[in-house]
Structures are given as C-alpha cells and as structure tokens.
Motif scaffolding. Structure first.
Motif, PDB file in Angstrom:
ATOM      1  N   TYR A 113      17.492 -16.098   1.483  1.00  0.00           N
ATOM      2  CA  TYR A 113      16.463 -16.475   2.451  1.00  0.00           C
ATOM      3  C   TYR A 113      16.978 -17.550   3.404  1.00  0.00           C
ATOM      4  CZ  TYR A 113      11.935 -17.920   4.311  1.00  0.00           C
ATOM      5  OH  TYR A 113      10.891 -18.224   5.146  1.00  0.00           O
ATOM      6  N   ARG A 121       8.730   0.764   0.137  1.00  0.00           N
ATOM      7  CA  ARG A 121       9.869  -0.145   0.283  1.00  0.00           C
ATOM      8  C   ARG A 121      11.049   0.543   0.957  1.00  0.00           C
ATOM      9  NH1 ARG A 121       9.133  -4.206   1.705  1.00  0.00           N
ATOM     10  NH2 ARG A 121       7.190  -3.203   2.284  1.00  0.00           N
ATOM     11  N   LYS A 160       6.095 -12.327   3.400  1.00  0.00           N
ATOM     12  CA  LYS A 160       7.548 -12.324   3.243  1.00  0.00           C
ATOM     13  C   LYS A 160       7.928 -12.073   1.785  1.00  0.00           C
ATOM     14  CE  LYS A 160       8.859 -15.256   7.124  1.00  0.00           C
ATOM     15  NZ  LYS A 160       9.577 -14.147   7.813  1.00  0.00           N
ATOM     16  N   GLY A 161       9.049 -11.416   1.586  1.00  0.00           N
ATOM     17  CA  GLY A 161       9.466 -11.020   0.249  1.00  0.00           C
ATOM     18  C   GLY A 161       9.551 -12.171  -0.729  1.00  0.00           C
ATOM     19  N   MET A 202       4.186  -7.336   0.288  1.00  0.00           N
ATOM     20  CA  MET A 202       5.130  -7.183   1.384  1.00  0.00           C
ATOM     21  C   MET A 202       4.609  -6.182   2.410  1.00  0.00           C
ATOM     22  SD  MET A 202       8.771  -7.320  -0.704  1.00  0.00           S
ATOM     23  CE  MET A 202       9.787  -7.372   0.788  1.00  0.00           C
ATOM     24  N   SER A 244      13.542  -5.569  -1.351  1.00  0.00           N
ATOM     25  CA  SER A 244      13.119  -4.182  -1.142  1.00  0.00           C
ATOM     26  C   SER A 244      14.080  -3.205  -1.803  1.00  0.00           C
ATOM     27  CB  SER A 244      13.013  -3.875   0.359  1.00  0.00           C
ATOM     28  OG  SER A 244      11.959  -4.601   0.952  1.00  0.00           O
ATOM     29  N   ASP A 302      14.362 -10.277   2.401  1.00  0.00           N
ATOM     30  CA  ASP A 302      13.395  -9.178   2.329  1.00  0.00           C
ATOM     31  C   ASP A 302      14.079  -7.861   1.981  1.00  0.00           C
ATOM     32  OD1 ASP A 302      11.324 -10.824   2.913  1.00  0.00           O
ATOM     33  OD2 ASP A 302      10.602  -9.710   4.645  1.00  0.00           O
ATOM     34  N   THR A 329       4.230  -6.939  -5.807  1.00  0.00           N
ATOM     35  CA  THR A 329       5.150  -7.462  -4.796  1.00  0.00           C
ATOM     36  C   THR A 329       5.316  -6.497  -3.620  1.00  0.00           C
ATOM     37  OG1 THR A 329       6.342  -8.859  -6.387  1.00  0.00           O
ATOM     38  CG2 THR A 329       7.514  -8.248  -4.373  1.00  0.00           C
ATOM     39  N   LYS A 343      14.660  -3.250   8.997  1.00  0.00           N
ATOM     40  CA  LYS A 343      15.389  -4.478   8.670  1.00  0.00           C
ATOM     41  C   LYS A 343      16.873  -4.335   8.998  1.00  0.00           C
ATOM     42  CE  LYS A 343      12.242  -6.129   5.069  1.00  0.00           C
ATOM     43  NZ  LYS A 343      11.138  -5.272   5.484  1.00  0.00           N
ATOM     44  N   SER A 377      10.709   0.618   4.697  1.00  0.00           N
ATOM     45  CA  SER A 377      10.854  -0.668   5.391  1.00  0.00           C
ATOM     46  C   SER A 377      12.316  -1.017   5.679  1.00  0.00           C
ATOM     47  CB  SER A 377      10.226  -1.783   4.555  1.00  0.00           C
ATOM     48  OG  SER A 377      11.004  -2.056   3.392  1.00  0.00           O
ATOM     49  N   ALA A 427       6.149 -13.328  -1.620  1.00  0.00           N
ATOM     50  CA  ALA A 427       5.468 -12.351  -2.478  1.00  0.00           C
ATOM     51  C   ALA A 427       5.941 -12.478  -3.918  1.00  0.00           C
ATOM     52  CB  ALA A 427       5.721 -10.933  -1.963  1.00  0.00           C
TER      53      ALA A 427
END
Length: 415
Positions: free
Chosen positions: A165, A357, A109-110, A104, A177, A173, A100, A364, A360, A113
């Motif tokens: 989502y 992760r 997209k999470g 990503m 993460s 996401d 996963t 975000k 990232s 994934a």
C-alpha cells in the motif's frame, strides 16, 4: 484422491469449521441481553453522527482512519453483513469469504476492507465467545506454540499489505484481489463440480458436506523428533500424542499470514489443520481454535491495521449487526430447504466473488501501466463483475428470506 481434490476438501472443511464458530458466537450474543445492550451502546455514536450530520466524529475524512462516513455506507455494511450471515447460516460455509470482496466492490480500498473485516471478527469473538466453557479442552502448550506462530504471521501478512500500500495503493488492491481470485476460483469451481456430481447421484444429502478421516501426514509429522516436543490428548490416548513445537508454530505462522492478508480470521483454516495435519482430536481443537481466533484476529486487527488507521469502525459495526441477523435466519432456513439446493448456492456465491475480483484486475493493470487495454473497456468489465456479484448475492438473499418468511408457521411449530 487427487491432490487438488484433497486441497478442496481441506478448504471446504476449513470454511465449515469457521462457519460453525461464527454461528455459535452469534447465537451467544443474540441470547444474551447484556451483550445486546453493549452492542446497542456501541452503535449509538454512529447513529448520533448520522442524525447530527457530524460525520467527522467517527471515521470521517478528517479522522485518522482513511475513510469517509455516510449513512449510506453504514447501510451498505449492514447489507454486506446480512448477506455474509445468510450464506454462513444457510450454507454452513463460505460467508466470510465474500465480506472483503463485497467491501471492495462497494468502493472500499482493499487494505481498509481487510483491516475492517478482521476487526469485525475480533469484535464478534470478544463479545460472543463461550471459551470459558471449553477451557478444559484446550492444550496450553499447543495453544502457546500456535499463537507464537500465528501472531508472528500477522506481522508478516500485515507488513506485506502495508508495504504494498505504501508503494502503490493500486498494487495493494491488486494483490488482495489476486489472492481472492485464486482462492475463490479454486474453491468455487470445485464446489460447482461437487454440486453437479451430487445432483447426478440424486442426493439431497447434507448441505454442509464435509470430509472425514485423517491423512498419513499427521503421523509423519508426529514422528519428527525435533525438540521442543509437545504432548497433547493425554486424556484420550495413553501417554498422549507428541508433535514438535516448531511444526505447530509453522502452522500458526501460515494461519496468521492468511488472516492478515485476507482479513478472514485464522479460524477458517485452523480446525482442519489441527485435525488433519497435526492429528489433534476434535475436542482439543475446538477450544484451542476459539482461543487462537481471539488472539490472532486481535493482533492482526489492532497491531497491524487499527493503529495505522486501516479500520473503518462504522463498517465493522454495521457488518456485525447484519451478520447477527443473517446467521440466525439462514440457520433456520436450512430446516425447510433441500441440502442440494444449498450446496448449489454455495458454489454460485463463491464463483460470484471470484468473478467480481477477477473483473477488477484489468482496470488496475491499466492504471499501473502494465496493460494497454482501453480504460473504458476495463471499466465496463469491472462494472459487469460488480453487477454479477451483487445480483447473485441479492437473488440468494431474496431466496433465503422468501423461504424463511414463507415457512414461519412451520418453523414456529418445530421450535
């Protein structure tokens, strides 16, 4: 033993148990010509679309699934599956944890994934499982109670991911993460400390490690007389052991939530849960674990992700192809490398996923206006995290493949 250490041993045992299942299933597919033919037929439409240029047919931008198919992304999925397979086969643990994060990191997209990884696990389980050989070791009552909880848990985990989502794809996401950051950070750094301790002790040891024995928790739970009570292991213990069905269902619910949120399949934590928490024998656990992987992964992949368009089928097939090859090569490589080196790579690969992760998250948070850092700085942090992750995975892959091809003659002689 301290509580964090106990948790680490539990997670490591969970990872090892899932890897053993993965290797068994992959070997079953590889050695069966009919299953290989089915796999080839499943991949033909993908290859046909690639050469025909009709990308909208499967996973296209106009299809129900929110994905866009290209030959490049299919090749990336094979590489991801290969890397995960090499780690699973060579290390005997941890490969599923990077799928996963890797998807990503490749721009998927999470939620897509997670759904794709879960579907890939389900497809592999259906094609390769040898459950018919182990039904004699399955406790029907334990399996039913656990599956009631695990299938219910997939609905909870799927609802969490879909709810986040729908509210904001960035929030989804970030949530996925963060879950991986916490899990991979804890597991990776403890594995690194474990590696250093083994190195100082001069141990080559078992590459896969593993805890032994059970805890007092199993006895305490079995002493809880909350009906309905389930009897199991009658063939091993006079009169059998007993445990409340509510306890088993609660454990199943936790597994289902983890499977649906992380896309790793319930098997990675079921085995140690049955043995160390419920006090079930290993023989009974194996068959029950195989059954629950099929139903939990199937319920999560289909009922929580596929019907909503959150499964990228071309990626799933690519990962299946790559992992089948990677697991076989990785497992053979363990015969010609030192266990201590494998343990070191296990720790580094998990930490690389953690770094990826974690790197990232700043971008975000800025996009969601929770952080006021410079967007360019956050993009650079994410870029570095991606580079670190792919470089570590590439080095590991090259090292394993180099060891494998450099010792082909020796491996043939042993075979």
């Amino acid at each position: 033993m301290s509580f964090p250490r106990k948790v680490f041993e539990f997670l490591k045992e969970a990872s090892i148990a899932h890897a053993k299942w993965d290797m068994e299933v992959s070997t079953s597919i590889i050695k069966n010509r009919k299953k290989l033919l089915i796999l080839a037929l499943l991949c033909l439409p993908i290859l046909a679309v690639s050469f025909a240029g009709a990308a909208d047919m499967i996973g296209g931008k106009h299809a129900y699934a929110p994905s866009f198919y290209t030959t490049q992304i299919f090749l990336v999925s094979i590489a991801v599956g290969l890397a995960a397979g090499l780690i699973t086969g060579c290390i005997g643990a941890g490969g599923g944890f990077i799928i996963t994060p890797a998807l990503m990191a490749a721009g998927v997209k999470g939620i897509l994934a997670v759904g794709t990884d879960l579907f890939h696990i389900f497809a592999k389980a259906i094609m390769g499982t040898t459950v018919h050989k182990k039904l004699g070791n399955v406790s029907g009552k334990l399996a039913v109670a656990f599956l009631v909880g695990s299938i219910g848990g997939t609905f909870i985990g799927g609802a969490i991911n879909k709810g986040l989502y729908d509210k904001n794809p960035l929030l989804s996401d970030m949530f996925i993460s963060v879950v991986y950051v916490l899990l991979l950070g804890f597991l990776g750094f403890y594995a690194l400390f474990d590696f250093f301790a083994a190195s100082r002790a001069g141990g080559g040891g078992d590459a896969h490690g593993g805890a032994s024995g059970t805890t007092r928790l199993a006895s305490n739970l079995q002493n809880m007389k909350v009906p309905p009570m389930i009897t199991f292991d009658e063939d091993l213990v006079p009169g059998g052991k007993r445990i409340s069905g509510w306890v088993v269902a609660a454990g199943g619910c936790i597994v289902g939530i983890l499977a649906a949120v992380m896309g790793v399949g319930g098997g990675f934590v079921t085995f140690p849960m049955f043995v160390y928490i419920f006090g079930v024998s290993s023989m009974t656990t194996v068959g029950t674990d195989i059954l629950q992987i099929i139903f939990t992964a199937g319920a999560g992949a289909i009922a929580q992700y596929a019907i909503y368009g959150f499964v990228f089928y071309t990626l799933a097939m690519g990962m299946l192809l790559g992992s089948l090859l990677g697991i076989q090569v990785g497992a053979l490589t363990t015969k010609v490398v030192k266990g201590i080196h494998i343990r070191g790579f296990y720790a580094i690969s998990i930490i690389a996923g953690f770094i990826n992760r974690a790197a990232s998250l700043p971008k975000k948070l800025v996009e969601m206006e929770y952080l006021s850092w410079s967007p360019s700085l956050c993009s650079n942090i994410e870029f570095v995290g991606n580079i670190v992750f792919w470089v570590v995975v590439a080095i590991f892959g090259i090292w394993v493949l180099g060891k494998f091809f450099g010792n082909v003659g020796k491996l043939r002689q042993e075979a």
